[in-house]
Design a protein around this motif. Structure first.
Motif, PDB file in Angstrom:
ATOM      1  N   VAL A 111       0.624   5.322   1.051  1.00 20.78           N
ATOM      2  CA  VAL A 111      -0.164   6.357   1.725  1.00 20.78           C
ATOM      3  C   VAL A 111       0.236   7.715   1.169  1.00 20.78           C
ATOM      4  CG1 VAL A 111      -0.491   4.994   3.816  1.00 20.78           C
ATOM      5  CG2 VAL A 111       1.473   6.521   3.650  1.00 20.78           C
ATOM      6  N   SER A 113       5.258   5.633   1.228  1.00 17.58           N
ATOM      7  CA  SER A 113       4.614   6.926   1.480  1.00 17.58           C
ATOM      8  C   SER A 113       5.092   7.925   0.443  1.00 17.58           C
ATOM      9  CB  SER A 113       4.936   7.438   2.890  1.00 17.58           C
ATOM     10  OG  SER A 113       6.322   7.675   3.042  1.00 17.58           O
ATOM     11  N   VAL A 142      -0.009   8.074  10.706  1.00 18.78           N
ATOM     12  CA  VAL A 142       0.243   6.779  10.075  1.00 18.78           C
ATOM     13  C   VAL A 142       1.745   6.562   9.891  1.00 18.78           C
ATOM     14  CG1 VAL A 142      -0.084   5.428   7.958  1.00 18.78           C
ATOM     15  CG2 VAL A 142      -2.008   6.670   8.964  1.00 18.78           C
ATOM     16  N   TYR A 157       2.422   1.035   7.158  1.00 21.80           N
ATOM     17  CA  TYR A 157       2.291   1.357   5.748  1.00 21.80           C
ATOM     18  C   TYR A 157       3.496   0.758   5.040  1.00 21.80           C
ATOM     19  CZ  TYR A 157       6.060   4.665   6.401  1.00 21.80           C
ATOM     20  OH  TYR A 157       7.291   5.211   6.675  1.00 21.80           O
ATOM     21  N   ARG A 166      -3.989  13.141   9.502  1.00 24.87           N
ATOM     22  CA  ARG A 166      -3.834  11.703   9.687  1.00 24.87           C
ATOM     23  C   ARG A 166      -2.504  11.197   9.133  1.00 24.87           C
ATOM     24  NH1 ARG A 166      -4.269   7.384  12.653  1.00 24.87           N
ATOM     25  NH2 ARG A 166      -4.790   5.467  11.519  1.00 24.87           N
ATOM     26  N   PHE A 167      -1.984  11.835   8.113  1.00 21.16           N
ATOM     27  CA  PHE A 167      -0.770  11.374   7.439  1.00 21.16           C
ATOM     28  C   PHE A 167       0.407  11.171   8.404  1.00 21.16           C
ATOM     29  CE2 PHE A 167       3.035  11.923   4.820  1.00 21.16           C
ATOM     30  CZ  PHE A 167       2.791  11.052   3.780  1.00 21.16           C
ATOM     31  N   LEU A 182      -4.994   9.829   2.729  1.00 21.78           N
ATOM     32  CA  LEU A 182      -5.108  10.247   4.128  1.00 21.78           C
ATOM     33  C   LEU A 182      -5.310  11.748   4.193  1.00 21.78           C
ATOM     34  CD1 LEU A 182      -2.095   8.228   5.605  1.00 21.78           C
ATOM     35  CD2 LEU A 182      -4.513   7.600   5.747  1.00 21.78           C
ATOM     36  N   GLN A 214      -2.494  12.219  -4.408  1.00 28.03           N
ATOM     37  CA  GLN A 214      -1.908  11.058  -5.054  1.00 28.03           C
ATOM     38  C   GLN A 214      -1.108  11.378  -6.316  1.00 28.03           C
ATOM     39  OE1 GLN A 214      -2.640   9.365  -8.040  1.00 28.03           O
ATOM     40  NE2 GLN A 214      -4.748   9.798  -8.585  1.00 28.03           N
ATOM     41  N   ASP A 255       0.846  -1.199   0.000  1.00 29.49           N
ATOM     42  CA  ASP A 255       0.000   0.000   0.000  1.00 29.49           C
ATOM     43  C   ASP A 255       0.879   1.247   0.000  1.00 29.49           C
ATOM     44  OD1 ASP A 255       0.910   0.165   2.638  1.00 29.49           O
ATOM     45  OD2 ASP A 255      -1.027   0.769   3.439  1.00 29.49           O
ATOM     46  N   ARG A 304      -3.854   4.459  -0.646  1.00 30.15           N
ATOM     47  CA  ARG A 304      -4.575   4.756   0.602  1.00 30.15           C
ATOM     48  C   ARG A 304      -4.493   6.252   0.898  1.00 30.15           C
ATOM     49  NH1 ARG A 304      -3.326   3.172   6.524  1.00 30.15           N
ATOM     50  NH2 ARG A 304      -1.442   2.194   5.708  1.00 30.15           N
TER      51      ARG A 304
END
Length: 524
Positions: free
Chosen positions: A386, A429, A420, A426, A416-417, A412, A390, A384, A410
Protein backbone atom coordinates in the motif's frame (compact mmCIF):
# COMPACT_ATOMS: atom_id res chain seq x y z
CA UNK A 1 16.46 40.42 24.07
CA UNK A 2 17.64 37.50 22.00
CA UNK A 3 18.45 34.36 24.09
CA UNK A 4 22.20 33.78 24.43
CA UNK A 5 23.07 30.85 24.75
CA UNK A 6 14.10 23.42 19.76
CA UNK A 7 0.62 5.15 19.79
CA UNK A 8 0.21 7.06 16.48
CA UNK A 9 0.66 7.00 12.73
CA UNK A 10 4.07 7.91 11.39
CA UNK A 11 4.39 10.25 8.50
CA UNK A 12 4.00 8.57 5.14
CA UNK A 13 6.35 9.05 2.24
CA UNK A 14 4.55 12.05 0.89
CA UNK A 15 6.36 14.81 2.63
CA UNK A 16 8.03 17.31 0.34
CA UNK A 17 10.49 18.84 2.78
CA UNK A 18 12.40 21.74 1.28
CA UNK A 19 16.06 21.20 2.02
CA UNK A 20 19.24 22.92 1.07
CA UNK A 21 22.82 23.29 2.09
CA UNK A 22 24.48 26.26 3.69
CA UNK A 23 26.11 27.73 6.75
CA UNK A 24 23.43 29.08 9.08
CA UNK A 25 20.47 26.90 10.01
CA UNK A 26 20.87 25.25 6.63
CA UNK A 27 20.03 28.53 4.90
CA UNK A 28 21.08 28.83 1.28
CA UNK A 29 23.55 31.56 2.13
CA UNK A 30 23.09 33.66 -1.00
CA UNK A 31 22.45 37.03 0.63
CA UNK A 32 25.74 38.27 -0.82
CA UNK A 33 23.78 39.01 -3.99
CA UNK A 34 22.22 42.03 -2.28
CA UNK A 35 20.83 43.47 0.92
CA UNK A 36 17.70 41.77 2.30
CA UNK A 37 14.47 43.55 1.38
CA UNK A 38 11.23 43.55 3.32
CA UNK A 39 7.90 42.88 1.60
CA UNK A 40 6.55 40.76 -1.19
CA UNK A 41 4.61 37.51 -1.43
CA UNK A 42 6.43 34.21 -1.84
CA UNK A 43 4.55 31.77 -4.09
CA UNK A 44 5.48 28.24 -3.15
CA UNK A 45 4.28 25.07 -4.88
CA UNK A 46 3.41 21.99 -2.79
CA UNK A 47 3.00 18.51 -4.22
CA UNK A 48 0.18 17.56 -1.82
CA UNK A 49 -2.54 19.22 0.20
CA UNK A 50 -1.50 19.63 3.86
CA UNK A 51 -4.86 18.08 4.95
CA UNK A 52 -4.51 19.17 8.60
CA UNK A 53 -2.79 22.43 9.54
CA UNK A 54 -2.39 21.63 13.24
CA UNK A 55 1.23 20.49 13.71
CA UNK A 56 0.35 18.84 17.02
CA UNK A 57 -1.93 16.46 15.12
CA UNK A 58 -0.42 16.08 11.65
CA UNK A 59 2.58 14.02 10.53
CA UNK A 60 2.40 15.12 6.89
CA UNK A 61 5.46 17.07 5.80
CA UNK A 62 3.47 19.72 3.96
CA UNK A 63 1.48 20.49 7.11
CA UNK A 64 4.56 20.56 9.33
CA UNK A 65 6.38 22.91 6.93
CA UNK A 66 3.48 25.35 7.15
CA UNK A 67 3.12 24.90 10.90
CA UNK A 68 6.80 25.68 11.43
CA UNK A 69 6.16 29.26 10.25
CA UNK A 70 3.25 29.74 12.68
CA UNK A 71 4.38 27.83 15.77
CA UNK A 72 7.58 28.26 17.81
CA UNK A 73 9.16 25.61 20.06
CA UNK A 74 10.70 25.54 23.52
CA UNK A 75 14.10 24.66 22.07
CA UNK A 76 15.79 24.39 18.69
CA UNK A 77 18.20 21.79 17.31
CA UNK A 78 21.31 22.82 15.43
CA UNK A 79 21.17 20.91 12.10
CA UNK A 80 24.97 20.83 11.90
CA UNK A 81 25.81 19.56 15.39
CA UNK A 82 22.54 18.12 16.66
CA UNK A 83 22.89 20.26 19.80
CA UNK A 84 19.75 21.47 21.56
CA UNK A 85 19.73 25.24 22.11
CA UNK A 86 17.31 27.67 23.83
CA UNK A 87 14.38 29.27 22.02
CA UNK A 88 11.17 30.04 23.88
CA UNK A 89 12.77 28.42 26.91
CA UNK A 90 15.80 30.40 28.01
CA UNK A 91 17.07 27.51 30.15
CA UNK A 92 16.16 24.05 31.41
CA UNK A 93 17.39 21.32 33.70
CA UNK A 94 16.56 17.65 34.10
CA UNK A 95 17.12 14.93 36.66
CA UNK A 96 19.57 12.10 36.01
CA UNK A 97 16.79 9.62 35.19
CA UNK A 98 15.23 11.89 32.55
CA UNK A 99 11.85 11.89 34.32
CA UNK A 100 11.68 15.60 35.26
CA UNK A 101 12.42 18.58 33.02
CA UNK A 102 12.15 22.13 34.36
CA UNK A 103 11.86 24.96 31.84
CA UNK A 104 12.19 28.71 32.34
CA UNK A 105 10.31 30.62 29.65
CA UNK A 106 11.34 33.77 27.88
CA UNK A 107 9.35 36.78 29.18
CA UNK A 108 7.04 38.99 27.12
CA UNK A 109 6.28 36.40 24.42
CA UNK A 110 2.70 36.38 23.19
CA UNK A 111 0.56 34.26 20.91
CA UNK A 112 -0.86 36.00 17.88
CA UNK A 113 -4.32 36.16 19.56
CA UNK A 114 -2.78 38.25 22.38
CA UNK A 115 -2.55 35.56 25.05
CA UNK A 116 0.75 35.44 26.94
CA UNK A 117 3.16 32.55 26.81
CA UNK A 118 3.51 31.52 30.45
CA UNK A 119 3.74 28.38 32.55
CA UNK A 120 -0.04 27.90 32.41
CA UNK A 121 0.03 27.95 28.61
CA UNK A 122 2.92 25.47 28.58
CA UNK A 123 0.99 23.10 30.84
CA UNK A 124 -2.12 23.48 28.67
CA UNK A 125 -0.13 22.45 25.58
CA UNK A 126 1.44 19.31 27.01
CA UNK A 127 -1.84 18.28 28.63
CA UNK A 128 -3.59 18.79 25.28
CA UNK A 129 -1.05 16.71 23.31
CA UNK A 130 -1.34 13.96 25.93
CA UNK A 131 -5.14 13.97 25.60
CA UNK A 132 -4.89 13.72 21.83
CA UNK A 133 -3.06 10.40 22.28
CA UNK A 134 -3.12 8.54 18.94
CA UNK A 135 -4.53 11.62 17.20
CA UNK A 136 -1.22 13.36 17.87
CA UNK A 137 0.85 11.81 15.13
CA UNK A 138 4.22 12.54 16.71
CA UNK A 139 3.84 14.68 19.82
CA UNK A 140 2.27 11.92 21.89
CA UNK A 141 5.31 9.73 21.19
CA UNK A 142 7.65 12.42 22.52
CA UNK A 143 5.46 12.58 25.64
CA UNK A 144 5.60 8.83 26.28
CA UNK A 145 5.06 8.22 30.00
CA UNK A 146 3.74 11.76 30.58
CA UNK A 147 2.24 12.26 34.03
CA UNK A 148 1.77 16.02 34.42
CA UNK A 149 3.21 19.49 34.05
CA UNK A 150 3.64 21.26 37.40
CA UNK A 151 3.55 25.07 37.47
CA UNK A 152 6.45 26.32 39.60
CA UNK A 153 6.08 30.03 38.87
CA UNK A 154 4.70 32.45 36.27
CA UNK A 155 7.39 31.48 33.75
CA UNK A 156 8.65 28.18 35.19
CA UNK A 157 7.18 24.70 34.88
CA UNK A 158 8.32 21.11 35.39
CA UNK A 159 7.27 18.35 33.01
CA UNK A 160 7.07 15.03 34.88
CA UNK A 161 7.14 11.52 33.42
CA UNK A 162 6.30 8.25 35.14
CA UNK A 163 9.15 6.51 33.27
CA UNK A 164 12.45 7.85 31.85
CA UNK A 165 12.04 9.74 28.58
CA UNK A 166 15.40 10.87 27.22
CA UNK A 167 13.96 11.72 23.79
CA UNK A 168 11.63 14.37 25.23
CA UNK A 169 14.14 17.23 25.34
CA UNK A 170 15.08 16.85 21.68
CA UNK A 171 11.37 16.47 20.93
CA UNK A 172 10.76 19.95 22.33
CA UNK A 173 12.65 21.34 19.33
CA UNK A 174 10.15 19.89 16.86
CA UNK A 175 7.08 21.61 15.49
CA UNK A 176 5.04 18.61 16.70
CA UNK A 177 5.54 19.92 20.26
CA UNK A 178 5.29 23.54 19.15
CA UNK A 179 3.13 25.74 21.36
CA UNK A 180 -0.42 26.88 20.57
CA UNK A 181 -2.46 29.46 22.41
CA UNK A 182 -4.85 28.17 25.11
CA UNK A 183 -7.78 29.50 23.04
CA UNK A 184 -6.59 27.38 20.11
CA UNK A 185 -6.33 24.34 22.36
CA UNK A 186 -9.96 24.86 23.37
CA UNK A 187 -11.03 24.33 19.75
CA UNK A 188 -12.05 20.91 18.52
CA UNK A 189 -9.34 18.86 16.79
CA UNK A 190 -11.17 19.28 13.48
CA UNK A 191 -11.38 23.06 13.87
CA UNK A 192 -7.66 23.15 14.54
CA UNK A 193 -6.98 21.03 11.45
CA UNK A 194 -8.82 23.51 9.26
CA UNK A 195 -6.71 26.42 10.48
CA UNK A 196 -8.15 27.60 13.81
CA UNK A 197 -4.74 27.77 15.46
CA UNK A 198 -2.63 30.61 16.80
CA UNK A 199 1.02 30.32 17.69
CA UNK A 200 3.86 32.61 18.73
CA UNK A 201 5.60 32.33 15.35
CA UNK A 202 6.71 34.96 12.81
CA UNK A 203 3.67 34.29 10.57
CA UNK A 204 -0.05 33.87 11.15
CA UNK A 205 -2.46 31.68 9.21
CA UNK A 206 -4.59 33.49 6.69
CA UNK A 207 -6.87 31.30 4.58
CA UNK A 208 -6.89 27.59 3.87
CA UNK A 209 -8.64 26.30 0.75
CA UNK A 210 -8.45 22.51 0.79
CA UNK A 211 -6.56 21.04 -2.18
CA UNK A 212 -5.91 24.55 -3.48
CA UNK A 213 -3.90 26.92 -1.29
CA UNK A 214 -2.81 28.17 2.13
CA UNK A 215 -1.82 31.76 2.87
CA UNK A 216 0.32 33.15 5.68
CA UNK A 217 0.77 36.75 6.80
CA UNK A 218 3.75 38.35 8.53
CA UNK A 219 3.17 38.94 12.22
CA UNK A 220 4.01 42.47 13.37
CA UNK A 221 6.13 42.83 16.50
CA UNK A 222 7.71 39.38 16.42
CA UNK A 223 11.07 39.51 18.22
CA UNK A 224 11.90 36.12 19.78
CA UNK A 225 13.24 33.96 16.98
CA UNK A 226 15.60 31.03 17.39
CA UNK A 227 19.25 31.98 17.99
CA UNK A 228 20.07 29.77 15.00
CA UNK A 229 18.25 32.16 12.66
CA UNK A 230 20.04 35.03 10.96
CA UNK A 231 17.20 37.40 11.90
CA UNK A 232 15.56 36.97 15.33
CA UNK A 233 13.04 39.75 14.66
CA UNK A 234 10.13 39.86 12.24
CA UNK A 235 10.12 38.11 8.88
CA UNK A 236 11.03 39.94 5.67
CA UNK A 237 8.18 38.53 3.60
CA UNK A 238 4.81 40.25 3.83
CA UNK A 239 2.98 37.03 3.00
CA UNK A 240 3.36 33.49 1.72
CA UNK A 241 1.05 31.67 -0.67
CA UNK A 242 1.32 27.90 -0.77
CA UNK A 243 -0.25 26.49 -3.91
CA UNK A 244 -1.15 22.81 -4.16
CA UNK A 245 0.18 21.56 -7.52
CA UNK A 246 0.30 17.74 -7.41
CA UNK A 247 1.63 17.15 -10.93
CA UNK A 248 5.43 17.28 -11.10
CA UNK A 249 5.48 18.63 -14.66
CA UNK A 250 2.89 21.30 -13.89
CA UNK A 251 4.72 22.40 -10.74
CA UNK A 252 8.05 22.61 -12.54
CA UNK A 253 6.43 24.39 -15.47
CA UNK A 254 4.85 26.94 -13.13
CA UNK A 255 8.27 27.76 -11.72
CA UNK A 256 9.80 28.03 -15.18
CA UNK A 257 7.05 30.40 -16.35
CA UNK A 258 7.26 32.63 -13.28
CA UNK A 259 3.92 31.59 -11.75
CA UNK A 260 5.78 30.16 -8.74
CA UNK A 261 8.88 31.38 -6.93
CA UNK A 262 9.69 28.00 -5.34
CA UNK A 263 8.78 24.44 -6.37
CA UNK A 264 9.14 21.57 -3.91
CA UNK A 265 9.63 17.84 -4.50
CA UNK A 266 11.34 18.38 -7.85
CA UNK A 267 11.47 15.15 -9.86
CA UNK A 268 14.95 13.84 -10.76
CA UNK A 269 14.24 14.27 -14.49
CA UNK A 270 13.54 17.98 -13.92
CA UNK A 271 16.65 18.86 -11.92
CA UNK A 272 18.84 19.81 -14.87
CA UNK A 273 16.50 22.54 -16.08
CA UNK A 274 16.80 24.38 -12.74
CA UNK A 275 20.59 24.43 -12.56
CA UNK A 276 21.46 27.96 -13.67
CA UNK A 277 19.55 30.12 -16.13
CA UNK A 278 17.81 32.16 -13.44
CA UNK A 279 17.15 29.24 -11.10
CA UNK A 280 18.96 27.32 -8.39
CA UNK A 281 18.52 23.72 -7.31
CA UNK A 282 19.05 22.87 -3.66
CA UNK A 283 19.42 19.34 -2.30
CA UNK A 284 20.00 17.53 0.97
CA UNK A 285 19.56 13.99 2.18
CA UNK A 286 16.92 13.98 4.88
CA UNK A 287 17.52 12.42 8.31
CA UNK A 288 15.40 9.62 9.75
CA UNK A 289 14.08 6.45 8.14
CA UNK A 290 14.57 6.59 4.39
CA UNK A 291 12.12 5.33 1.81
CA UNK A 292 11.33 1.75 2.77
CA UNK A 293 8.74 -0.98 2.72
CA UNK A 294 7.56 -1.62 6.27
CA UNK A 295 6.74 -5.32 6.70
CA UNK A 296 3.52 -6.42 8.40
CA UNK A 297 4.95 -9.54 10.04
CA UNK A 298 1.54 -10.37 11.49
CA UNK A 299 0.48 -11.61 8.04
CA UNK A 300 0.77 -15.41 7.57
CA UNK A 301 3.44 -15.53 4.84
CA UNK A 302 5.48 -12.72 6.40
CA UNK A 303 5.52 -14.26 9.87
CA UNK A 304 8.27 -16.55 8.49
CA UNK A 305 11.61 -14.74 8.80
CA UNK A 306 12.94 -16.74 5.82
CA UNK A 307 10.33 -15.16 3.55
CA UNK A 308 11.11 -11.69 4.87
CA UNK A 309 14.84 -12.24 4.39
CA UNK A 310 14.21 -13.46 0.85
CA UNK A 311 12.42 -10.21 0.06
CA UNK A 312 15.40 -8.29 1.46
CA UNK A 313 17.80 -10.17 -0.81
CA UNK A 314 15.51 -9.91 -3.83
CA UNK A 315 15.65 -6.11 -4.00
CA UNK A 316 18.37 -4.40 -6.07
CA UNK A 317 18.71 -1.03 -4.33
CA UNK A 318 21.44 0.34 -6.56
CA UNK A 319 19.26 -0.26 -9.63
CA UNK A 320 16.37 1.55 -7.91
CA UNK A 321 18.53 4.55 -6.99
CA UNK A 322 20.12 4.70 -10.44
CA UNK A 323 16.78 4.43 -12.24
CA UNK A 324 14.63 6.77 -10.17
CA UNK A 325 17.15 9.09 -8.52
CA UNK A 326 19.92 9.11 -11.14
CA UNK A 327 22.41 8.25 -8.39
CA UNK A 328 23.33 4.73 -7.20
CA UNK A 329 24.94 6.42 -4.19
CA UNK A 330 21.47 7.05 -2.78
CA UNK A 331 20.79 3.31 -2.43
CA UNK A 332 19.82 2.56 1.17
CA UNK A 333 22.67 1.34 3.36
CA UNK A 334 20.67 1.01 6.58
CA UNK A 335 17.20 1.58 7.96
CA UNK A 336 18.37 5.07 9.01
CA UNK A 337 19.68 7.55 6.47
CA UNK A 338 23.36 8.43 6.60
CA UNK A 339 22.58 11.95 7.90
CA UNK A 340 20.87 10.66 11.06
CA UNK A 341 22.73 10.63 14.40
CA UNK A 342 23.85 7.09 15.39
CA UNK A 343 23.42 5.78 11.83
CA UNK A 344 24.96 2.32 11.35
CA UNK A 345 26.28 1.38 7.89
CA UNK A 346 24.68 -1.95 6.92
CA UNK A 347 25.38 -1.78 3.21
CA UNK A 348 26.95 -5.24 3.18
CA UNK A 349 23.74 -6.63 4.72
CA UNK A 350 21.60 -5.22 1.91
CA UNK A 351 23.24 -6.69 -1.17
CA UNK A 352 21.19 -7.97 -4.10
CA UNK A 353 21.29 -11.78 -3.94
CA UNK A 354 18.45 -13.37 -5.94
CA UNK A 355 20.01 -16.83 -5.73
CA UNK A 356 20.15 -16.59 -1.96
CA UNK A 357 16.56 -15.35 -1.92
CA UNK A 358 15.42 -18.40 -3.89
CA UNK A 359 17.19 -20.75 -1.52
CA UNK A 360 15.43 -19.16 1.45
CA UNK A 361 12.03 -19.51 -0.22
CA UNK A 362 12.80 -23.14 -1.07
CA UNK A 363 13.66 -23.78 2.58
CA UNK A 364 10.41 -22.12 3.65
CA UNK A 365 8.42 -24.52 1.48
CA UNK A 366 7.53 -22.12 -1.34
CA UNK A 367 8.07 -23.90 -4.68
CA UNK A 368 7.97 -22.31 -8.16
CA UNK A 369 4.57 -22.70 -9.85
CA UNK A 370 3.84 -23.04 -13.58
CA UNK A 371 4.00 -19.27 -14.08
CA UNK A 372 7.11 -18.84 -11.92
CA UNK A 373 5.19 -17.52 -8.88
CA UNK A 374 5.87 -19.67 -5.84
CA UNK A 375 3.17 -21.83 -4.30
CA UNK A 376 2.71 -23.45 -0.88
CA UNK A 377 -0.28 -25.51 0.22
CA UNK A 378 -2.07 -24.50 -2.96
CA UNK A 379 -1.65 -20.75 -2.32
CA UNK A 380 0.51 -18.40 -4.37
CA UNK A 381 3.09 -16.20 -2.66
CA UNK A 382 1.13 -13.04 -3.34
CA UNK A 383 1.76 -9.86 -1.34
CA UNK A 384 0.32 -6.38 -1.60
CA UNK A 385 2.03 -3.04 -1.02
CA UNK A 386 0.00 0.00 0.00
CA UNK A 387 1.22 3.49 -0.80
CA UNK A 388 0.16 7.01 -1.68
CA UNK A 389 2.92 7.72 -4.19
CA UNK A 390 4.36 4.53 -5.62
CA UNK A 391 7.71 5.96 -6.75
CA UNK A 392 9.95 2.92 -7.39
CA UNK A 393 7.51 0.13 -6.61
CA UNK A 394 7.05 -1.01 -10.21
CA UNK A 395 10.75 -1.85 -10.35
CA UNK A 396 10.57 -3.58 -6.96
CA UNK A 397 7.59 -5.52 -8.33
CA UNK A 398 9.71 -6.75 -11.26
CA UNK A 399 12.65 -7.65 -9.02
CA UNK A 400 10.52 -9.70 -6.64
CA UNK A 401 8.82 -11.48 -9.54
CA UNK A 402 12.27 -12.79 -10.49
CA UNK A 403 12.44 -14.71 -7.19
CA UNK A 404 8.86 -15.93 -7.49
CA UNK A 405 6.92 -13.35 -5.48
CA UNK A 406 3.88 -11.61 -6.92
CA UNK A 407 3.70 -8.06 -5.58
CA UNK A 408 0.40 -6.28 -6.12
CA UNK A 409 0.44 -2.48 -5.88
CA UNK A 410 -2.49 -0.89 -4.04
CA UNK A 411 -2.61 2.94 -4.24
CA UNK A 412 -4.48 4.80 -1.49
CA UNK A 413 -5.52 8.39 -0.87
CA UNK A 414 -3.80 10.39 1.85
CA UNK A 415 -6.83 10.06 4.12
CA UNK A 416 -7.31 6.34 3.43
CA UNK A 417 -3.66 5.37 3.99
CA UNK A 418 -3.62 5.64 7.82
CA UNK A 419 -6.97 3.85 8.02
CA UNK A 420 -5.57 0.83 6.19
CA UNK A 421 -2.44 0.85 8.34
CA UNK A 422 -4.60 0.88 11.43
CA UNK A 423 -6.67 -2.06 10.18
CA UNK A 424 -3.59 -4.23 9.61
CA UNK A 425 -5.05 -5.48 6.31
CA UNK A 426 -1.97 -5.10 4.16
CA UNK A 427 1.39 -6.85 3.70
CA UNK A 428 3.85 -4.04 2.97
CA UNK A 429 3.55 -0.26 3.25
CA UNK A 430 5.76 2.31 1.53
CA UNK A 431 6.74 4.95 4.06
CA UNK A 432 9.50 7.09 5.47
CA UNK A 433 9.90 9.10 8.66
CA UNK A 434 11.82 12.36 8.73
CA UNK A 435 13.50 13.14 12.04
CA UNK A 436 17.06 14.03 13.08
CA UNK A 437 17.15 11.58 15.95
CA UNK A 438 17.60 7.78 16.18
CA UNK A 439 14.53 7.74 18.43
CA UNK A 440 12.59 7.73 15.18
CA UNK A 441 13.23 3.97 15.22
CA UNK A 442 11.24 3.66 18.43
CA UNK A 443 8.45 5.81 17.06
CA UNK A 444 8.14 3.76 13.89
CA UNK A 445 9.06 0.20 14.82
CA UNK A 446 8.22 -0.08 18.52
CA UNK A 447 5.08 2.02 18.76
CA UNK A 448 3.49 1.79 15.33
CA UNK A 449 4.50 -0.96 12.91
CA UNK A 450 3.54 -4.60 13.58
CA UNK A 451 7.09 -5.79 14.34
CA UNK A 452 6.79 -9.33 15.68
CA UNK A 453 10.00 -9.23 17.74
CA UNK A 454 8.89 -8.17 21.23
CA UNK A 455 12.46 -8.10 22.52
CA UNK A 456 13.40 -5.71 19.73
CA UNK A 457 10.51 -3.40 20.58
CA UNK A 458 11.50 -3.50 24.24
CA UNK A 459 15.12 -2.63 23.38
CA UNK A 460 14.01 0.34 21.28
CA UNK A 461 11.88 1.65 24.13
CA UNK A 462 14.80 1.13 26.51
CA UNK A 463 17.11 3.15 24.23
CA UNK A 464 14.63 6.02 24.02
CA UNK A 465 14.27 6.04 27.80
CA UNK A 466 18.00 5.98 28.54
CA UNK A 467 19.83 9.15 29.51
CA UNK A 468 23.19 7.44 28.80
CA UNK A 469 24.29 8.55 25.31
CA UNK A 470 26.73 5.66 24.88
CA UNK A 471 24.09 3.12 25.84
CA UNK A 472 21.56 4.69 23.50
CA UNK A 473 24.01 4.57 20.61
CA UNK A 474 24.84 0.92 21.33
CA UNK A 475 21.22 -0.22 21.49
CA UNK A 476 20.15 1.76 18.46
CA UNK A 477 23.06 0.28 16.49
CA UNK A 478 22.04 -3.26 17.41
CA UNK A 479 18.41 -2.46 16.63
CA UNK A 480 19.26 -1.24 13.13
CA UNK A 481 21.06 -4.52 12.47
CA UNK A 482 18.15 -6.64 13.72
CA UNK A 483 15.56 -4.63 11.81
CA UNK A 484 17.52 -5.23 8.60
CA UNK A 485 18.77 -8.78 9.18
CA UNK A 486 15.34 -10.04 10.25
CA UNK A 487 13.74 -7.94 7.50
CA UNK A 488 11.14 -6.12 9.56
CA UNK A 489 11.83 -3.27 7.16
CA UNK A 490 13.01 -3.37 3.53
CA UNK A 491 15.05 -0.18 2.97
CA UNK A 492 15.01 1.10 -0.61
CA UNK A 493 16.80 4.43 -0.90
CA UNK A 494 17.78 7.56 0.96
CA UNK A 495 15.46 10.50 0.42
CA UNK A 496 17.25 13.38 -1.25
CA UNK A 497 14.68 16.09 -0.87
CA UNK A 498 14.94 18.86 -3.41
CA UNK A 499 13.65 22.34 -4.02
CA UNK A 500 14.03 24.57 -7.04
CA UNK A 501 13.80 28.34 -6.68
CA UNK A 502 14.01 31.43 -8.75
CA UNK A 503 17.26 33.29 -8.18
CA UNK A 504 15.11 36.18 -6.91
CA UNK A 505 14.51 34.15 -3.74
CA UNK A 506 17.14 34.36 -1.00
CA UNK A 507 17.63 33.05 2.53
CA UNK A 508 15.49 29.91 2.43
CA UNK A 509 16.28 27.64 5.36
CA UNK A 510 15.28 24.48 7.14
CA UNK A 511 15.54 23.08 10.62
CA UNK A 512 17.26 19.90 11.77
CA UNK A 513 14.25 17.81 10.76
CA UNK A 514 14.17 19.46 7.31
CA UNK A 515 11.16 21.58 8.09
CA UNK A 516 11.06 24.64 5.86
CA UNK A 517 12.02 27.97 7.48
CA UNK A 518 10.90 31.24 5.88
CA UNK A 519 11.92 33.63 8.66
CA UNK A 520 15.10 34.74 6.85
CA UNK A 521 13.66 34.50 3.33
CA UNK A 522 13.40 37.57 1.12
CA UNK A 523 12.66 38.34 -2.51
CA UNK A 524 15.20 40.40 -4.45
Amino acid sequence: MRPRLSRSLVSVMLASAITLTGCSTAADGDTRSGQPRAGGTLRLGLDYDPVCLDPQQSALGQSLDIGRQVVDSLTDQDPRTGKTVPWLATSWKSDKRATRFTFTLRPEVTFSDGEPLDAKALKANFDAVHRLAAASSRGAVYLSGYRETRIDGPLTATVIFSTPNAQFLRGTSTVSLGLLSPRSLARTPQERCTGEIRGTGPFTLGTYRANTSVTLNRRPGYDWGSPLWARPGGAYLKSVEYRVVPENTTRSGSLSSGQLDVATAVAPQDTERFTGGGFALLRRTGPGVGLALYVNSARPALSDVRVRRALQKGIDREAIAATFLSSPKLAASSVLSSTTPDYTDLGTHLGHDPAGAKRLLDAAGWRPGPDGIRVKDGEQLRLDAVFVRQQSLELVQQQLKEIGVRLELRPLTISRFPQVLGSGKYDLSLQSANRADPDVLTTVFADQSPVSDRALRADLNRASASADDAERERIFGLAQTRLVDDAHVLPLNEVEVTVARSDRVHGLGLDASNRLLLQDTWIG
